[in-house]
Design a protein around this motif. Structure first.
Motif, PDB file in Angstrom:
ATOM      1  N   GLU A   1       3.505  16.102  -2.207  1.00  0.00           N
ATOM      2  CA  GLU A   1       3.233  14.671  -2.036  1.00  0.00           C
ATOM      3  C   GLU A   1       1.883  14.391  -1.405  1.00  0.00           C
ATOM      4  O   GLU A   1       1.391  13.274  -1.469  1.00  0.00           O
ATOM      5  N   PHE A   2       1.314  15.386  -0.764  1.00  0.00           N
ATOM      6  CA  PHE A   2       0.056  15.165  -0.062  1.00  0.00           C
ATOM      7  C   PHE A   2      -1.086  15.914  -0.742  1.00  0.00           C
ATOM      8  O   PHE A   2      -1.143  17.134  -0.695  1.00  0.00           O
TER       9      PHE A   2
ATOM     10  N   GLU B   1       0.837  -1.199   0.000  1.00  0.00           N
ATOM     11  CA  GLU B   1       0.000   0.000   0.000  1.00  0.00           C
ATOM     12  C   GLU B   1       0.868   1.242   0.000  1.00  0.00           C
ATOM     13  O   GLU B   1       1.817   1.334   0.763  1.00  0.00           O
ATOM     14  N   SER B   2       0.537   2.168  -0.860  1.00  0.00           N
ATOM     15  CA  SER B   2       1.267   3.422  -0.877  1.00  0.00           C
ATOM     16  C   SER B   2       0.960   4.162   0.418  1.00  0.00           C
ATOM     17  O   SER B   2      -0.181   4.179   0.869  1.00  0.00           O
ATOM     18  N   VAL B   3       1.990   4.761   1.007  1.00  0.00           N
ATOM     19  CA  VAL B   3       1.786   5.495   2.258  1.00  0.00           C
ATOM     20  C   VAL B   3       0.831   6.669   2.006  1.00  0.00           C
ATOM     21  O   VAL B   3       0.109   7.107   2.878  1.00  0.00           O
ATOM     22  N   PHE B   4       0.818   7.144   0.767  1.00  0.00           N
ATOM     23  CA  PHE B   4      -0.024   8.295   0.443  1.00  0.00           C
ATOM     24  C   PHE B   4      -1.452   7.880   0.061  1.00  0.00           C
ATOM     25  O   PHE B   4      -2.316   8.723  -0.091  1.00  0.00           O
TER      26      PHE B   4
ATOM     27  N   ASP C   1      -3.927   6.274   1.570  1.00  0.00           N
ATOM     28  CA  ASP C   1      -4.962   6.577   2.544  1.00  0.00           C
ATOM     29  C   ASP C   1      -5.313   8.076   2.468  1.00  0.00           C
ATOM     30  O   ASP C   1      -6.480   8.466   2.454  1.00  0.00           O
ATOM     31  N   ASN C   2      -4.274   8.898   2.323  1.00  0.00           N
ATOM     32  CA  ASN C   2      -4.510  10.336   2.176  1.00  0.00           C
ATOM     33  C   ASN C   2      -5.206  10.642   0.848  1.00  0.00           C
ATOM     34  O   ASN C   2      -6.094  11.492   0.793  1.00  0.00           O
TER      35      ASN C   2
ATOM     36  N   MET D   1       4.692  20.022  11.409  1.00  0.00           N
ATOM     37  CA  MET D   1       4.631  19.305  10.136  1.00  0.00           C
ATOM     38  C   MET D   1       4.866  20.299   8.999  1.00  0.00           C
ATOM     39  O   MET D   1       4.447  21.448   9.057  1.00  0.00           O
ATOM     40  N   CYS D   2       5.511  19.805   7.946  1.00  0.00           N
ATOM     41  CA  CYS D   2       5.918  20.708   6.877  1.00  0.00           C
ATOM     42  C   CYS D   2       4.911  20.760   5.727  1.00  0.00           C
ATOM     43  O   CYS D   2       5.202  21.248   4.660  1.00  0.00           O
TER      44      CYS D   2
ATOM     45  N   VAL E   1       8.726  20.702  -1.250  1.00  0.00           N
ATOM     46  CA  VAL E   1       8.881  19.248  -1.252  1.00  0.00           C
ATOM     47  C   VAL E   1       7.606  18.549  -0.785  1.00  0.00           C
ATOM     48  O   VAL E   1       6.840  18.030  -1.602  1.00  0.00           O
ATOM     49  N   CYS E   2       7.365  18.557   0.526  1.00  0.00           N
ATOM     50  CA  CYS E   2       6.271  17.744   1.071  1.00  0.00           C
ATOM     51  C   CYS E   2       4.868  18.102   0.569  1.00  0.00           C
ATOM     52  O   CYS E   2       4.081  17.203   0.308  1.00  0.00           O
TER      53      CYS E   2
ATOM     54  N   LEU F   1       8.825  17.251  -8.799  1.00  0.00           N
ATOM     55  CA  LEU F   1       7.481  16.757  -8.453  1.00  0.00           C
ATOM     56  C   LEU F   1       6.494  17.912  -8.306  1.00  0.00           C
ATOM     57  O   LEU F   1       5.383  17.871  -8.848  1.00  0.00           O
TER      58      LEU F   1
END
Lengths: 223, 113
Positions: free
Chosen positions: A130-131, A11-14, A16-17, A94-95, A126-127, A156
């Motif tokens: 990804e979210f 499962e991709s960590v992302f 669930d988000n 958190m960033c 960066v972060c 990205l």
């Protein structure tokens, strides 16, 4: 023999988000609230650009702003002078903001009657890329003093946004910034991206940006 | 060093998976990270002990597999490694590849009982 066994998760960590973000996007569509996620490095002029954007649109569209920062409320104070609804979110170290934090922010803002909600994400290239926050569209600002090599360093971010604002073009003469090189590098990563050069200081290009945003909000809220 | 927040998120996902599947003890967590992901394996390893402190994964081992940065050429549709070829299709020299892997941050599996 070991009693341990391998359990496959794959499962991709992302993921669930991403699910939560899609859910939020669906709800915002029903509610007829367009959510713009605005990202950039610290100091690129996000807040100044927002003030310009609010001034250009507030008479025709009802706007709500969410300012996300690790700490302080200086940005929220600046925005509140424009007269629109604004809240400050703290990420507590958190960033970036994820879909769940964005949902809480929208609840705090109370989006009833708001056509356009803008999330000013934490200053970071960066972060936040990804979210997925659940936004209808993603925008980023790259400012001239940061340099034209940023698309090479943070691919990205440039590949996931719908629109890129190149800010501080009034300062172009003082920096070795090649706008054509930026356009070429960015379209290589993201052929569909819209690039708008602006100066939040002089107001140059703000009309074009406001037109894009007005059109997207209209499309979303008439779905 | 933005890895800590992301690793904490991964640990939470694993804990949730373990609860749902009645896993009581985990020995190793295996992650897959794409070669182009902005998550750096060395930093993930460094912050792992902090991320798992006081969780079910405390004292577990961490294994990281790196996935290749592959793309499909938008012109000739062949697949190639973007890092090795520096973003240019080695078959037709087109410079606009479409990424198909390399940005992952995946929980591959756990070794558990």
């Amino acid at each position: 023999m070991s009693k341990y066994k391998i359990i496959e998760i794959k499962e991709s960590v992302f993921e669930d988000n991403n699910r939560r973000a899609d859910l939020l996007r669906g709800e915002l569509e029903k509610e007829k609230t367009f959510l713009l996620n605005l990202m950039s490095s610290p100091g690129s002029g996000k807040t100044t650009t927002l003030v310009r954007t609010i001034d250009a649109l507030k008479d025709e569209i009802s706007i709500g702003i969410m300012e996300a920062d690790i700490d302080s409320d200086v940005d929220a104070k600046t925005i509140s002078k424009t007269g629109v609804k604004v809240i400050q979110l703290h990420t507590r170290g958190m960033c970036h903001l994820d879909a769940e934090m964005t949902r809480q922010g929208l609840q705090g803002l109370d989006t009833q009657g708001i056509d356009l909600a803008i999330l000013e994400n934490v200053g970071n290239l960066v972060c936040p890329a990804e979210f997925d926050t659940g936004a209808s569209k993603n925008a980023m600002i790259l400012s001239v003093p940061e340099g034209d090599d940023k698309p090479l360093k943070y691919p990205l971010m440039f590949s996931i946004v719908d629109v890129l604002l190149v800010n501080k073009i009034d300062a172009m003469d003082f920096f070795d910034f090649d706008l054509e090189a930026v356009k070429e590098r960015v379209t290589k990563l993201n052929p569909k991206i819209k690039i708008i050069p602006i100066s939040a200081k002089t107001g140059e290009g703000i009309d074009q940006w406001a037109d894009w945003l007005r059109c997207e909000v209209k499309k979303w809220n008439e779905k | 060093m933005h890895e800590l927040g992301i690793v904490i998120k991964a640990v939470k996902n694993v804990e949730e998976f373990a609860r749902e599947n009645n896993v009581t003890k985990i020995e190793t967590l295996v992650l897959q990270i794409g070669a182009l992901a902005s998550v750096i394996p060395r930093f993930v390893e460094e912050c792992y002990p902090m991320a798992v402190k006081d969780t079910m994964l405390e004292d577990t081992k961490l294994k990281i597999e790196v996935l290749p940065a592959n793309a499909r050429c938008r012109a000739c549709e062949k697949v190639f490694n973007v890092l090795e070829e520096k973003g240019v299709c080695p078959y037709c020299n087109n410079e606009k590849p479409e990424m198909i892997s390399g940005n992952e941050f995946m929980i591959k599996e756990i070794i558990a009982c």
